[in-house]
Design a protein around this motif. Structure first.
Motif, PDB file in Angstrom:
ATOM      1  N   UNK A  90      79.741  65.644  -3.438  1.00  0.00           N
ATOM      2  CA  UNK A  90      80.942  64.869  -3.144  1.00  0.00           C
ATOM      3  C   UNK A  90      81.491  64.386  -4.478  1.00  0.00           C
ATOM      4  N   UNK A  91      82.749  64.722  -4.776  1.00  0.00           N
ATOM      5  CA  UNK A  91      83.308  64.280  -6.057  1.00  0.00           C
ATOM      6  C   UNK A  91      83.428  62.755  -6.106  1.00  0.00           C
ATOM      7  N   UNK A  92      82.893  62.162  -7.148  1.00  0.00           N
ATOM      8  CA  UNK A  92      82.912  60.698  -7.318  1.00  0.00           C
ATOM      9  C   UNK A  92      83.932  60.358  -8.397  1.00  0.00           C
ATOM     10  N   UNK A  93      84.761  59.367  -8.111  1.00  0.00           N
ATOM     11  CA  UNK A  93      85.737  58.922  -9.097  1.00  0.00           C
ATOM     12  C   UNK A  93      85.443  57.470  -9.469  1.00  0.00           C
ATOM     13  N   UNK A  94      85.951  57.075 -10.630  1.00  0.00           N
ATOM     14  CA  UNK A  94      85.871  55.679 -11.062  1.00  0.00           C
ATOM     15  C   UNK A  94      87.275  55.105 -10.908  1.00  0.00           C
ATOM     16  N   UNK A  95      87.450  54.170  -9.979  1.00  0.00           N
ATOM     17  CA  UNK A  95      88.784  53.640  -9.710  1.00  0.00           C
ATOM     18  C   UNK A  95      89.076  52.355 -10.481  1.00  0.00           C
ATOM     19  N   UNK A  96      88.228  51.987 -11.429  1.00  0.00           N
ATOM     20  CA  UNK A  96      88.399  50.718 -12.141  1.00  0.00           C
ATOM     21  C   UNK A  96      89.701  50.676 -12.945  1.00  0.00           C
ATOM     22  N   UNK A  97      90.128  51.800 -13.510  1.00  0.00           N
ATOM     23  CA  UNK A  97      91.377  51.820 -14.275  1.00  0.00           C
ATOM     24  C   UNK A  97      92.563  51.634 -13.327  1.00  0.00           C
ATOM     25  N   UNK A  98      92.535  52.319 -12.166  1.00  0.00           N
ATOM     26  CA  UNK A  98      93.607  52.134 -11.190  1.00  0.00           C
ATOM     27  C   UNK A  98      93.640  50.695 -10.683  1.00  0.00           C
ATOM     28  N   UNK A  99      92.477  50.105 -10.474  1.00  0.00           N
ATOM     29  CA  UNK A  99      92.425  48.713 -10.035  1.00  0.00           C
ATOM     30  C   UNK A  99      93.053  47.797 -11.088  1.00  0.00           C
ATOM     31  N   UNK A 100      92.707  48.005 -12.346  1.00  0.00           N
ATOM     32  CA  UNK A 100      93.287  47.184 -13.424  1.00  0.00           C
ATOM     33  C   UNK A 100      94.801  47.391 -13.497  1.00  0.00           C
ATOM     34  N   UNK A 101      95.250  48.633 -13.369  1.00  0.00           N
ATOM     35  CA  UNK A 101      96.693  48.909 -13.392  1.00  0.00           C
ATOM     36  C   UNK A 101      97.403  48.250 -12.217  1.00  0.00           C
ATOM     37  N   UNK A 102      96.781  48.281 -11.049  1.00  0.00           N
ATOM     38  CA  UNK A 102      97.372  47.641  -9.880  1.00  0.00           C
ATOM     39  C   UNK A 102      97.433  46.124 -10.062  1.00  0.00           C
ATOM     40  N   UNK A 103      96.389  45.548 -10.604  1.00  0.00           N
ATOM     41  CA  UNK A 103      96.359  44.094 -10.831  1.00  0.00           C
ATOM     42  C   UNK A 103      97.457  43.677 -11.809  1.00  0.00           C
ATOM     43  N   UNK A 104      97.845  44.593 -12.678  1.00  0.00           N
ATOM     44  CA  UNK A 104      98.898  44.324 -13.657  1.00  0.00           C
ATOM     45  C   UNK A 104     100.288  44.573 -13.049  1.00  0.00           C
ATOM     46  N   UNK A 105     100.432  45.670 -12.275  1.00  0.00           N
ATOM     47  CA  UNK A 105     101.751  46.123 -11.831  1.00  0.00           C
ATOM     48  C   UNK A 105     102.204  45.554 -10.490  1.00  0.00           C
ATOM     49  N   UNK A 106     101.281  45.306  -9.596  1.00  0.00           N
ATOM     50  CA  UNK A 106     101.663  44.889  -8.240  1.00  0.00           C
ATOM     51  C   UNK A 106     102.184  43.453  -8.242  1.00  0.00           C
ATOM     52  N   UNK A 107     103.258  43.204  -7.493  1.00  0.00           N
ATOM     53  CA  UNK A 107     103.767  41.841  -7.392  1.00  0.00           C
ATOM     54  C   UNK A 107     102.937  40.983  -6.429  1.00  0.00           C
ATOM     55  N   UNK A 108     101.931  41.576  -5.827  1.00  0.00           N
ATOM     56  CA  UNK A 108     101.049  40.857  -4.897  1.00  0.00           C
ATOM     57  C   UNK A 108      99.624  40.889  -5.452  1.00  0.00           C
TER      58      UNK A 108
END
Length: 182
Positions: free
Chosen positions: A37-55
């Motif tokens: 099962x391909x495993x990804x690291x979503x920590x960069x996306x989480x950091x980007x979302x915490x920066x970009x999302x207005x919520x």
């Protein structure tokens, strides 16, 4: 020698030689019997979302034991109302190897986002998870279960082919993440 290269017997001999070659190839080629099962690291996306999302972004904290993060996709698209919506979809292979996904968005039409993610607009009930009410939806023809929570500024949808207990566990593991100043 000519009788082995012509006619029916020649054909049979040629087929046997080919099948023997394939058999030897299959015997000496290593065969993997383990699940991949391909495993990804979503920590960069989480950091980007915490920066970009207005919520304030929600994510599983920690990722459930035996679960494998398999996909992460974030978008910033203009919705039907012309406003840019920030959306994040985070997919998992569950411990029972079913599929589960967390989707969240500040799309102008919270019900529209929830309906698309759940593939249905019909609620089948509700469930309390960690003292919070989630709406249950079920689409039988796709064997898709969904938990929907409409919050001020963001819609959360936990959906997939996983059973209710696993989807409830994912919903229960969600924690609000603090914003990162950009």
């Amino acid at each position: 020698m000519q009788r082995f290269t012509q006619g029916f017997y020649g054909y049979v001999v040629a087929m046997l030689v080919c099948l023997a070659g394939v058999g030897v190839f299959l015997l000496v080629t290593p065969q993997s019997r383990t699940e991949h099962i391909p495993r990804i690291d979503f920590s960069i996306d989480l950091a980007n979302m915490r920066r970009a999302a207005p919520y304030q972004v929600w994510s599983p904290d920690p990722v459930l034991a035996g679960w494998v993060p398999t996909s992460s996709r974030q978008t910033g698209e203009k919705g039907a109302d012309g406003k840019a919506a920030v959306t994040w979809k985070l997919g998992f292979a569950t411990a029972k190897r079913a599929h589960a996904m967390l989707g969240q968005s500040d799309e102008g039409s919270p019900a529209g986002f929830a309906n698309r993610m759940a593939n249905t607009n019909e609620a089948t009930g509700s469930v309390q998870i960690n003292g919070v009410t989630w709406e249950q939806r079920f689409r039988k023809d796709k064997n898709q279960r969904s938990l929907v929570r409409l919050l001020p500024g963001v819609t959360l949808v936990v959906t997939g082919t996983a059973e209710w207990d696993e989807l409830s566990a994912l919903a229960g593991s969600l924690k609000q993440q603090s914003k990162i100043a950009s």
